[in-house]
Design a protein around this motif. Structure first.
Motif, PDB file in Angstrom:
ATOM      1  N   VAL A 306       0.880  -1.334   0.004  1.00  0.00           N
ATOM      2  CA  VAL A 306      -0.112  -0.031   0.212  1.00  0.00           C
ATOM      3  C   VAL A 306       0.693   1.387   0.073  1.00  0.00           C
ATOM      4  N   ILE A 307       0.649   2.139  -0.787  1.00  0.00           N
ATOM      5  CA  ILE A 307       1.219   3.530  -0.895  1.00  0.00           C
ATOM      6  C   ILE A 307       0.089   4.785  -0.910  1.00  0.00           C
ATOM      7  N   ASP A 308       0.502   5.667  -0.408  1.00  0.00           N
ATOM      8  CA  ASP A 308      -0.142   6.816  -0.055  1.00  0.00           C
ATOM      9  C   ASP A 308       0.092   7.889  -1.212  1.00  0.00           C
ATOM     10  N   ALA A 309      -0.881   8.272  -2.066  1.00  0.00           N
ATOM     11  CA  ALA A 309      -0.739   9.016  -3.459  1.00  0.00           C
ATOM     12  C   ALA A 309      -1.766  10.302  -3.541  1.00  0.00           C
ATOM     13  N   LYS A 310      -0.990  11.369  -3.762  1.00  0.00           N
ATOM     14  CA  LYS A 310      -1.822  12.605  -4.073  1.00  0.00           C
ATOM     15  C   LYS A 310      -2.001  12.850  -5.293  1.00  0.00           C
ATOM     16  N   ILE A 311      -3.427  12.667  -5.640  1.00  0.00           N
ATOM     17  CA  ILE A 311      -3.894  12.559  -7.203  1.00  0.00           C
ATOM     18  C   ILE A 311      -3.785  14.042  -7.682  1.00  0.00           C
ATOM     19  N   ASN A 312      -3.155  13.836  -9.046  1.00  0.00           N
ATOM     20  CA  ASN A 312      -3.052  15.223  -9.739  1.00  0.00           C
ATOM     21  C   ASN A 312      -3.875  15.344 -10.761  1.00  0.00           C
ATOM     22  N   VAL A 313      -4.233  14.443 -11.340  1.00  0.00           N
ATOM     23  CA  VAL A 313      -5.245  14.349 -12.555  1.00  0.00           C
ATOM     24  C   VAL A 313      -6.183  13.294 -12.365  1.00  0.00           C
ATOM     25  N   TYR A 314      -7.504  13.499 -12.564  1.00  0.00           N
ATOM     26  CA  TYR A 314      -8.697  12.634 -12.804  1.00  0.00           C
ATOM     27  C   TYR A 314      -9.163  12.590 -14.118  1.00  0.00           C
ATOM     28  N   GLU A 315      -9.352  11.344 -14.766  1.00  0.00           N
ATOM     29  CA  GLU A 315      -9.757  11.238 -16.022  1.00  0.00           C
ATOM     30  C   GLU A 315     -10.772  10.354 -16.163  1.00  0.00           C
ATOM     31  N   MET A 316     -12.150  10.831 -16.489  1.00  0.00           N
ATOM     32  CA  MET A 316     -13.196   9.910 -16.584  1.00  0.00           C
ATOM     33  C   MET A 316     -13.431   9.252 -18.013  1.00  0.00           C
ATOM     34  N   LEU A 317     -13.280   8.129 -18.066  1.00  0.00           N
ATOM     35  CA  LEU A 317     -13.546   7.432 -19.385  1.00  0.00           C
ATOM     36  C   LEU A 317     -15.038   6.868 -19.729  1.00  0.00           C
ATOM     37  N   GLY A 318     -15.803   6.871 -18.566  1.00  0.00           N
ATOM     38  CA  GLY A 318     -17.031   6.196 -18.828  1.00  0.00           C
ATOM     39  C   GLY A 318     -16.926   4.947 -17.914  1.00  0.00           C
ATOM     40  N   ALA A 319     -16.584   4.094 -18.464  1.00  0.00           N
ATOM     41  CA  ALA A 319     -16.247   2.566 -17.595  1.00  0.00           C
ATOM     42  C   ALA A 319     -15.190   2.645 -16.730  1.00  0.00           C
ATOM     43  N   PRO A 344      -9.117  15.026  -7.820  1.00  0.00           N
ATOM     44  CA  PRO A 344      -7.608  15.682  -7.774  1.00  0.00           C
ATOM     45  C   PRO A 344      -7.561  16.574  -6.485  1.00  0.00           C
ATOM     46  N   GLY A 345      -6.358  16.485  -6.059  1.00  0.00           N
ATOM     47  CA  GLY A 345      -6.034  16.913  -4.566  1.00  0.00           C
ATOM     48  C   GLY A 345      -6.076  16.239  -3.524  1.00  0.00           C
ATOM     49  N   ASP A 346      -6.743  15.098  -3.782  1.00  0.00           N
ATOM     50  CA  ASP A 346      -7.014  14.044  -2.644  1.00  0.00           C
ATOM     51  C   ASP A 346      -6.000  13.292  -2.526  1.00  0.00           C
ATOM     52  N   THR A 347      -5.485  12.941  -1.212  1.00  0.00           N
ATOM     53  CA  THR A 347      -4.637  11.994  -1.012  1.00  0.00           C
ATOM     54  C   THR A 347      -5.067  10.366  -0.705  1.00  0.00           C
ATOM     55  N   VAL A 348      -4.974   9.502  -1.439  1.00  0.00           N
ATOM     56  CA  VAL A 348      -5.695   8.339  -1.199  1.00  0.00           C
ATOM     57  C   VAL A 348      -4.759   7.120  -1.143  1.00  0.00           C
ATOM     58  N   GLN A 349      -5.247   5.945  -0.516  1.00  0.00           N
ATOM     59  CA  GLN A 349      -4.399   4.911  -0.378  1.00  0.00           C
ATOM     60  C   GLN A 349      -4.686   4.205  -1.830  1.00  0.00           C
ATOM     61  N   LEU A 350      -3.538   3.676  -2.251  1.00  0.00           N
ATOM     62  CA  LEU A 350      -3.428   2.594  -3.472  1.00  0.00           C
ATOM     63  C   LEU A 350      -2.729   1.574  -2.959  1.00  0.00           C
ATOM     64  N   ALA A 351      -3.000   0.082  -3.750  1.00  0.00           N
ATOM     65  CA  ALA A 351      -2.251  -0.863  -3.604  1.00  0.00           C
ATOM     66  C   ALA A 351      -1.728  -1.590  -4.794  1.00  0.00           C
ATOM     67  N   PHE A 352      -0.600  -2.078  -4.814  1.00  0.00           N
ATOM     68  CA  PHE A 352      -0.271  -2.779  -6.106  1.00  0.00           C
ATOM     69  C   PHE A 352      -0.444  -4.202  -6.069  1.00  0.00           C
ATOM     70  N   ASP A 353      -0.902  -4.688  -7.185  1.00  0.00           N
ATOM     71  CA  ASP A 353      -1.036  -6.014  -7.107  1.00  0.00           C
ATOM     72  C   ASP A 353       0.321  -6.669  -7.447  1.00  0.00           C
ATOM     73  N   LEU A 354       0.850  -7.380  -6.323  1.00  0.00           N
ATOM     74  CA  LEU A 354       2.302  -7.692  -6.249  1.00  0.00           C
ATOM     75  C   LEU A 354       2.579  -8.893  -7.206  1.00  0.00           C
ATOM     76  N   SER A 355       1.640  -9.671  -7.726  1.00  0.00           N
ATOM     77  CA  SER A 355       1.580 -10.834  -8.302  1.00  0.00           C
ATOM     78  C   SER A 355       2.026 -10.586  -9.861  1.00  0.00           C
ATOM     79  N   LYS A 356       1.647  -9.385 -10.054  1.00  0.00           N
ATOM     80  CA  LYS A 356       1.554  -8.874 -11.578  1.00  0.00           C
ATOM     81  C   LYS A 356       2.661  -7.754 -11.778  1.00  0.00           C
ATOM     82  N   ILE A 357       3.858  -7.706 -10.800  1.00  0.00           N
ATOM     83  CA  ILE A 357       4.734  -6.780 -11.021  1.00  0.00           C
ATOM     84  C   ILE A 357       6.040  -7.375 -12.060  1.00  0.00           C
ATOM     85  N   HIS A 358       6.541  -6.499 -12.867  1.00  0.00           N
ATOM     86  CA  HIS A 358       7.638  -7.161 -13.560  1.00  0.00           C
ATOM     87  C   HIS A 358       8.896  -6.301 -13.118  1.00  0.00           C
TER      88      HIS A 358
END
Lengths: 370, 362
Positions: A306-319, A344-358
């Motif tokens: 898990v990492i904390d990330a501050k969102i810079n840009v939010y792009e809505m593509l529908g789905a 944008p501007g929010d600090t949120v928690q995000l998690a990496f799917d470690l089984s999928k890292i390269h």
């Protein structure tokens, strides 16, 4: 129908520019092979060498069981479809399709038979009497394809045939070409710089850079198991995220350290790092945008990533939604569900799917483990 | 094509010499010119003669002859009398009118006009007079394309280009030699050089896919008047040459985009020789091994960036530095210094130019 074999092919111009280097490829009969890469990577040059429109500087080209290096293009039993197709304006669709055969002095009845067969495959029988100006863009493209089909070639070569069409038509024609391959059951080599075209059409894809093959594989394997940093970054949209990090040993665990963050490497991948002597060395972590999650359930189940990330840009593509943020100096994109509450501007928690890292070697840029 | 007056003058002249009456009729038996007062009695006979496979025939006291234009029957000539002398005069008249046809055709032939226009074989006043007679606009924008094929006498290429542009009656397609096809294309007011490039791409792609042959296309600048068409042609020709020498990897070359090759192409050979002697002394760039040449080219490609070049050549930075030092020892040029690099680059291009010019001597 035929197989193709390219053995140690080089294209060297007289100014010393090496456009294609040691190109080796076996194309099976009825395969749909895609050459993809950035502009100037040598994909069109290779195709033109196969066609005979460029001389091969070194190496051997076999079509079926025949060495064709010195065979004239018209005698290679190939047909080509290019980007800048044009139809003869004063001729009907029928005559447009017949033209190439007429100048080859093919008997009239044979021409007629081949045109009707091709028109049936392309579903343009009702257009045979029309002049080009009475056709839509997609119909014209089909006629251009028809001109290639009537030659009944062993191999079709297509050089970005859809790049002059608008986005909607391109999607439509992409499907048409895919169907065409199924109907014709013939070998097709297709050049594109559009990775969506490459991924959707090809049975195998050849990724090129600076005239050198980077990887030849199925679309799925290219996406899931890229063999180097270039392929990993080139295939996929949005592109794979890359983070420079250090592999360190902490007790029995291997951690990847970057900035103030550390994530634990899964056991299977950690073994590869140890075996390759990557501990205490800089490596590159790659993770695809869809393998970064913001769902609470996922975050709770993988606390070690898990990492904390501050969102810079939010792009809505529908789905889905693209979230852009930074981890230290690295620009990262996450592809999350459109129900996300992150803005944008929010600090949120995000998690990496470690089984999928390269993990990639920083110096050689080769894959360590997928 | 020939006026009836000319036909009349011709047969009058022949009659004055030979005293044999002559008549020229069209294929429907209509008299176009005659030295006889009454010829209506031959109307039906002429029609029968036209339909017959005979080249000449004696009917109703008259000898009949056929005159062809490109294998198409154009006129029937009647010579009054049945003896051998009349036959001979009839044959001579036929030959004379046949040649008149060719001469007139040539005079009014657009293709011939365009060829002569391109090759500067016409006086300024003739250009405008003949253009007017041939109904060719004199003050429209035009550009000349040269399409060079790999093989000589490639009829497929000519056929394909003709078919692609033939519906546009204002474009002309011709050939002045065995390897090159010339397209004189009318350019709309709104069209720009981007459109010219697009047309060139279409030509290349069409010939690659339809005629299946390697081609190189060059084009000149857009000209506004017919008298300037030959300039656009010369520019296209120069672009083709410059492209062959310096830009081998391009199959479309525009005269407006020749870069430094344009300058070098204009240099006199003795000056080139002096320059090369100054730079390389007794050596020539051919004597550099493949490794050195690849290094030099890669270094130029990467804008003299040592790190990037060594990375792309898969060699250590110090190896590249060593190679550049070695080159400096032999040429006194340090490629890491911009001025030396540009001198070296130009010298390489000059050598290429000299080689090309030498190849033309043989």
């Amino acid at each position: 129908m035929a197989s193709l074999s390219l053995k140690n092919i080089y294209k060297i111009y007289s100014n010393g520019f090496n456009a294609v280097k040691d190109f080796n490829l076996e194309v099976e009969d009825k395969e749909f092979i895609i050459f993809v890469g950035p502009s100037g990577c040598g994909k069109s040059t290779t195709l033109r060498m196969i066609a005979g429109l460029e001389d091969i500087s070194k190496g051997e080209l076999w079509i079926g069981d025949k060495l064709v290096n010195d065979v004239e293009p018209k005698d290679r039993d190939i047909a080509m479809v290019f980007q800048n197709y044009a139809l003869y304006p004063h001729m009907t669709v029928y005559d447009n399709m017949a033209f190439g055969l007429k100048i080859k002095k093919v008997p009239k009845d044979k021409i007629d038979k081949q045109i009707h067969e091709a028109a049936k495959i392309l579903d343009i029988e009702h257009l045979l009497d029309r002049k080009p100006k009475a056709l839509s863009g997609g119909q014209r493209q089909r006629v251009a394809m028809g001109r290639a089909i009537v030659r009944e070639p062993k191999v079709f070569l297509m050089d970005e045939p859809l790049s002059n069409l608008d986005a909607k038509l391109r999607v439509q024609m992409r499907i048409e070409i895919s169907k065409l391959h199924q109907r014709l059951q013939t070998t097709i080599i297709y050049v594109t710089h559009d990775q969506t075209e490459a991924m959707t059409l090809g049975t195998r894809i050849v990724v090129l850079k600076d005239g050198i093959i980077q990887q030849v594989d199925t679309p799925q394997n290219l996406y899931d198991k890229p063999q180097n940093l270039f392929v990993a970054g080139f295939i996929g949209s949005p592109a794979m995220n890359f983070i420079e990090c250090k592999a360190v040993k902490s007790g029995s665990d291997i951690l990847l350290m970057f900035g103030s963050h550390s994530i634990k490497v899964p056991e299977g991948k950690a073994i590869k790092l140890i075996e390759g002597n990557y501990i205490d060395r800089d490596i590159i972590l790659g993770i695809r945008p869809e393998d970064i999650h913001d769902e609470q359930l996922f975050i709770e189940s993988s606390p070690e990533s898990v990492i904390d990330a501050k969102i810079n840009v939010y792009e809505m593509l529908g789905a889905e939604v693209y979230l852009y943020f930074n981890i230290d100096q690295f620009d990262i994109t996450a592809r999350v569900n459109s129900r996300t509450t992150a803005r944008p501007g929010d600090t949120v928690q995000l998690a990496f799917d470690l089984s999928k890292i390269h993990l990639f070697d920083k110096e050689t840029e080769r894959i360590i483990v997928n | 094509m020939i006026s009836n007056q000319i036909l009349q003058d011709t047969i009058d002249g022949i009659k004055a010499i030979s005293r044999v009456d002559l008549c020229v009729m069209d294929m429907e038996g209509k008299p176009l010119a005659s030295t006889m007062l009454e010829v209506s009695e031959y109307d039906k006979v002429v029609l029968a003669f036209v339909d017959s496979p005979a080249e000449s025939q004696v009917l109703q006291g008259c000898q009949f002859f056929k005159v062809y234009d490109d294998n198409q029957l154009e006129y029937v000539i009647l010579a009054k009398g049945e003896n051998d002398d009349v036959y001979m005069i009839g044959k001579l008249a036929t030959f004379q009118i046949q040649n008149l046809l060719v001469a007139y055709k040539e005079r009014f032939d657009k293709d011939n006009f365009i060829k002569n226009l391109l090759l500067d074989n016409l006086l300024l006043v003739d250009i405008y007079n003949r253009a007017k007679k041939l109904h060719i606009d004199t003050d429209v924008r035009r550009v000349v394309y040269i399409i060079e094929t790999k093989a000589e006498k490639d009829n497929n290429v000519l056929e394909t280009v003709r078919s692609l542009f033939s519906s546009k009656t204002k474009d002309f397609i011709t050939a002045v030699d065995e390897k090159n096809i010339i397209l004189v294309k009318e350019v709309k007011q709104t069209e720009t050089y981007e459109d010219m490039e697009k047309t060139a791409k279409v030509i290349v792609d069409m010939l690659n896919s339809e005629a299946m042959t390697q081609v190189r296309v060059a084009y000149g600048t857009i000209v506004n008047e017919i008298k300037e068409v030959s300039r656009s042609y010369k520019e296209a020709k120069m672009a083709l040459d410059v492209g062959k020498i310096f830009y081998e990897d391009r199959n479309i070359i525009a005269h407006g985009n020749l870069g430094i090759g344009r300058l070098i192409y204009q240099l006199p050979i003795p000056l080139c020789k002096m320059f090369i002697k100054e730079i390389f002394d007794s050596r020539t760039p051919d004597e550099f091994d493949e490794e050195t040449l690849t290094t030099i080219n890669k270094f130029f490609e990467n804008s003299l960036n040592v790190s990037e070049t060594s990375r792309q050549l898969y060699i250590h930075r110090n190896t590249l530095v060593y190679r550049l030092d070695k080159l400096q020892k032999t040429t006194n040029l340090d490629l890491r210094v911009f001025e030396d690099a540009i001198t070296f680059k130009i010298a390489l291009m000059v050598v290429k130019y000299m080689k090309y010019m030498k190849s033309l001597e043989y």
